[in-house]
Scaffold this motif. Sequence first.
Motif, PDB file in Angstrom:
ATOM      1  N   ASN A  54      43.010  90.360   8.619  1.00  0.00           N
ATOM      2  CA  ASN A  54      42.581  89.573   7.422  1.00  0.00           C
ATOM      3  C   ASN A  54      43.328  88.599   7.023  1.00  0.00           C
ATOM      4  OD1 ASN A  54      41.427  88.088   5.257  1.00  0.00           O
ATOM      5  ND2 ASN A  54      40.516  89.945   4.323  1.00  0.00           N
ATOM      6  N   LEU A  55      43.337  87.313   7.236  1.00  0.00           N
ATOM      7  CA  LEU A  55      44.387  86.358   6.859  1.00  0.00           C
ATOM      8  C   LEU A  55      43.961  85.248   5.961  1.00  0.00           C
ATOM      9  CD1 LEU A  55      45.873  85.539  10.336  1.00  0.00           C
ATOM     10  CD2 LEU A  55      46.897  86.858   8.610  1.00  0.00           C
ATOM     11  N   SER A  56      42.773  85.602   5.400  1.00  0.00           N
ATOM     12  CA  SER A  56      41.968  84.724   4.221  1.00  0.00           C
ATOM     13  C   SER A  56      42.737  84.538   2.786  1.00  0.00           C
ATOM     14  CB  SER A  56      40.694  85.433   3.977  1.00  0.00           C
ATOM     15  OG  SER A  56      40.715  86.536   3.306  1.00  0.00           O
ATOM     16  N   LYS A  57      43.720  85.383   2.524  1.00  0.00           N
ATOM     17  CA  LYS A  57      44.420  85.397   1.374  1.00  0.00           C
ATOM     18  C   LYS A  57      45.823  84.596   1.620  1.00  0.00           C
ATOM     19  CE  LYS A  57      41.878  88.953  -0.820  1.00  0.00           C
ATOM     20  NZ  LYS A  57      41.823  90.054  -1.566  1.00  0.00           N
ATOM     21  N   ALA A  58      45.937  83.884   2.764  1.00  0.00           N
ATOM     22  CA  ALA A  58      47.240  83.319   3.218  1.00  0.00           C
ATOM     23  C   ALA A  58      47.552  82.351   2.130  1.00  0.00           C
ATOM     24  CB  ALA A  58      47.092  82.689   4.564  1.00  0.00           C
ATOM     25  N   ASN A  59      46.940  81.801   1.321  1.00  0.00           N
ATOM     26  CA  ASN A  59      47.232  80.750   0.291  1.00  0.00           C
ATOM     27  C   ASN A  59      47.679  79.728   1.011  1.00  0.00           C
ATOM     28  OD1 ASN A  59      46.528  82.321  -2.088  1.00  0.00           O
ATOM     29  ND2 ASN A  59      48.447  83.327  -1.894  1.00  0.00           N
ATOM     30  N   SER A  60      47.242  79.208   2.319  1.00  0.00           N
ATOM     31  CA  SER A  60      47.317  77.958   2.883  1.00  0.00           C
ATOM     32  C   SER A  60      47.164  76.815   2.006  1.00  0.00           C
ATOM     33  CB  SER A  60      46.950  77.976   4.259  1.00  0.00           C
ATOM     34  OG  SER A  60      47.223  76.683   4.927  1.00  0.00           O
ATOM     35  N   GLY A  61      48.007  75.788   1.804  1.00  0.00           N
ATOM     36  CA  GLY A  61      47.808  74.773   1.285  1.00  0.00           C
ATOM     37  C   GLY A  61      47.732  74.854  -0.494  1.00  0.00           C
ATOM     38  N   ARG A  62      47.826  76.120  -1.093  1.00  0.00           N
ATOM     39  CA  ARG A  62      47.727  76.235  -2.441  1.00  0.00           C
ATOM     40  C   ARG A  62      48.689  75.421  -3.236  1.00  0.00           C
ATOM     41  NH1 ARG A  62      49.208  82.129  -4.656  1.00  0.00           N
ATOM     42  NH2 ARG A  62      49.761  81.498  -6.729  1.00  0.00           N
ATOM     43  N   TRP A  63      49.841  75.198  -2.598  1.00  0.00           N
ATOM     44  CA  TRP A  63      50.749  74.504  -3.223  1.00  0.00           C
ATOM     45  C   TRP A  63      50.328  72.942  -3.419  1.00  0.00           C
ATOM     46  CZ3 TRP A  63      52.750  69.852  -1.269  1.00  0.00           C
ATOM     47  CH2 TRP A  63      52.464  69.768   0.055  1.00  0.00           C
ATOM     48  N   LYS A  64      49.335  72.532  -2.870  1.00  0.00           N
ATOM     49  CA  LYS A  64      49.011  71.176  -3.007  1.00  0.00           C
ATOM     50  C   LYS A  64      47.945  70.953  -4.210  1.00  0.00           C
ATOM     51  CE  LYS A  64      48.866  69.933   1.894  1.00  0.00           C
ATOM     52  NZ  LYS A  64      48.093  69.570   2.991  1.00  0.00           N
ATOM     53  N   LYS A  65      47.419  72.130  -4.517  1.00  0.00           N
ATOM     54  CA  LYS A  65      46.455  72.166  -5.837  1.00  0.00           C
ATOM     55  C   LYS A  65      47.199  72.599  -7.094  1.00  0.00           C
ATOM     56  CE  LYS A  65      43.251  73.955  -2.649  1.00  0.00           C
ATOM     57  NZ  LYS A  65      42.854  75.194  -2.410  1.00  0.00           N
ATOM     58  N   GLU A  66      48.278  73.500  -7.012  1.00  0.00           N
ATOM     59  CA  GLU A  66      48.934  74.137  -7.978  1.00  0.00           C
ATOM     60  C   GLU A  66      50.200  73.292  -8.473  1.00  0.00           C
ATOM     61  OE1 GLU A  66      48.914  78.308  -7.631  1.00  0.00           O
ATOM     62  OE2 GLU A  66      46.911  78.318  -7.182  1.00  0.00           O
ATOM     63  N   ILE A  67      50.832  72.637  -7.650  1.00  0.00           N
ATOM     64  CA  ILE A  67      52.297  72.125  -8.029  1.00  0.00           C
ATOM     65  C   ILE A  67      52.006  70.945  -8.713  1.00  0.00           C
ATOM     66  CG2 ILE A  67      54.341  71.299  -7.609  1.00  0.00           C
ATOM     67  CD1 ILE A  67      54.376  73.136  -5.498  1.00  0.00           C
ATOM     68  N   PRO A  68      52.253  70.614 -10.338  1.00  0.00           N
ATOM     69  CA  PRO A  68      51.989  69.283 -10.851  1.00  0.00           C
ATOM     70  C   PRO A  68      52.588  68.024 -10.188  1.00  0.00           C
ATOM     71  CG  PRO A  68      52.797  71.085 -12.325  1.00  0.00           C
ATOM     72  CD  PRO A  68      52.903  71.482 -11.030  1.00  0.00           C
ATOM     73  N   PRO A  69      51.834  67.099 -10.087  1.00  0.00           N
ATOM     74  CA  PRO A  69      52.365  65.744  -9.380  1.00  0.00           C
ATOM     75  C   PRO A  69      53.919  65.467  -9.791  1.00  0.00           C
ATOM     76  CG  PRO A  69      50.493  65.329  -9.898  1.00  0.00           C
ATOM     77  CD  PRO A  69      50.835  66.671 -10.726  1.00  0.00           C
ATOM     78  N   THR A  70      54.301  65.613 -10.932  1.00  0.00           N
ATOM     79  CA  THR A  70      55.800  65.384 -11.345  1.00  0.00           C
ATOM     80  C   THR A  70      56.742  66.186 -10.906  1.00  0.00           C
ATOM     81  OG1 THR A  70      55.513  66.605 -13.468  1.00  0.00           O
ATOM     82  CG2 THR A  70      54.996  64.348 -13.682  1.00  0.00           C
ATOM     83  N   VAL A  71      56.552  67.573 -10.670  1.00  0.00           N
ATOM     84  CA  VAL A  71      57.133  68.508  -9.940  1.00  0.00           C
ATOM     85  C   VAL A  71      57.306  68.338  -8.581  1.00  0.00           C
ATOM     86  CG1 VAL A  71      57.561  71.112  -9.497  1.00  0.00           C
ATOM     87  CG2 VAL A  71      56.755  70.327 -11.935  1.00  0.00           C
ATOM     88  N   LEU A  72      56.042  67.998  -8.090  1.00  0.00           N
ATOM     89  CA  LEU A  72      56.135  67.690  -6.585  1.00  0.00           C
ATOM     90  C   LEU A  72      57.001  66.470  -5.986  1.00  0.00           C
ATOM     91  CD1 LEU A  72      54.513  68.620  -4.011  1.00  0.00           C
ATOM     92  CD2 LEU A  72      52.726  66.850  -4.462  1.00  0.00           C
ATOM     93  N   ASP A  73      57.288  65.543  -6.967  1.00  0.00           N
ATOM     94  CA  ASP A  73      58.060  64.568  -6.521  1.00  0.00           C
ATOM     95  C   ASP A  73      59.645  65.143  -6.448  1.00  0.00           C
ATOM     96  OD1 ASP A  73      56.265  62.565  -6.603  1.00  0.00           O
ATOM     97  OD2 ASP A  73      56.667  62.092  -8.436  1.00  0.00           O
ATOM     98  N   ALA A  74      59.781  66.147  -7.434  1.00  0.00           N
ATOM     99  CA  ALA A  74      61.417  66.836  -7.255  1.00  0.00           C
ATOM    100  C   ALA A  74      61.204  67.793  -6.000  1.00  0.00           C
ATOM    101  CB  ALA A  74      61.487  67.688  -8.436  1.00  0.00           C
TER     102      ALA A  74
END
Length: 90
Positions: A54-74
């Motif tokens: 079961n790889l359904s909990k791999a959290n693939s792409g999770r960072w795109k939703k959870e990292i705020p844009p200001t932090v994402l720039d850094a």
Amino acid sequence: AGIYRQWHLFRERLSSEQFIELSLENLSEDPKPILQDICDHVGIEFEERLLKINLSKANSGRWKKEIPPTVLDAVHCQLGPFLSEYSADR
């Protein structure tokens, strides 16, 4: 970024037969070809039961939703040199 730099330095000293790099995103989205590549690389026969992991909990792409844009720039500033190499979106 430090981990990527260390890996790149270490990877340069290895032959392509000594390691395999794979994408968690690709593994979780379409595991069969990735698992077949892994089995081929280590010299074992692929077994269909590997697909039952079961790889359904791999959290693939999770960072795109959870990292705020200001932090994402850094993050992009620090990891920019590595993002194009490892990005699933390339």
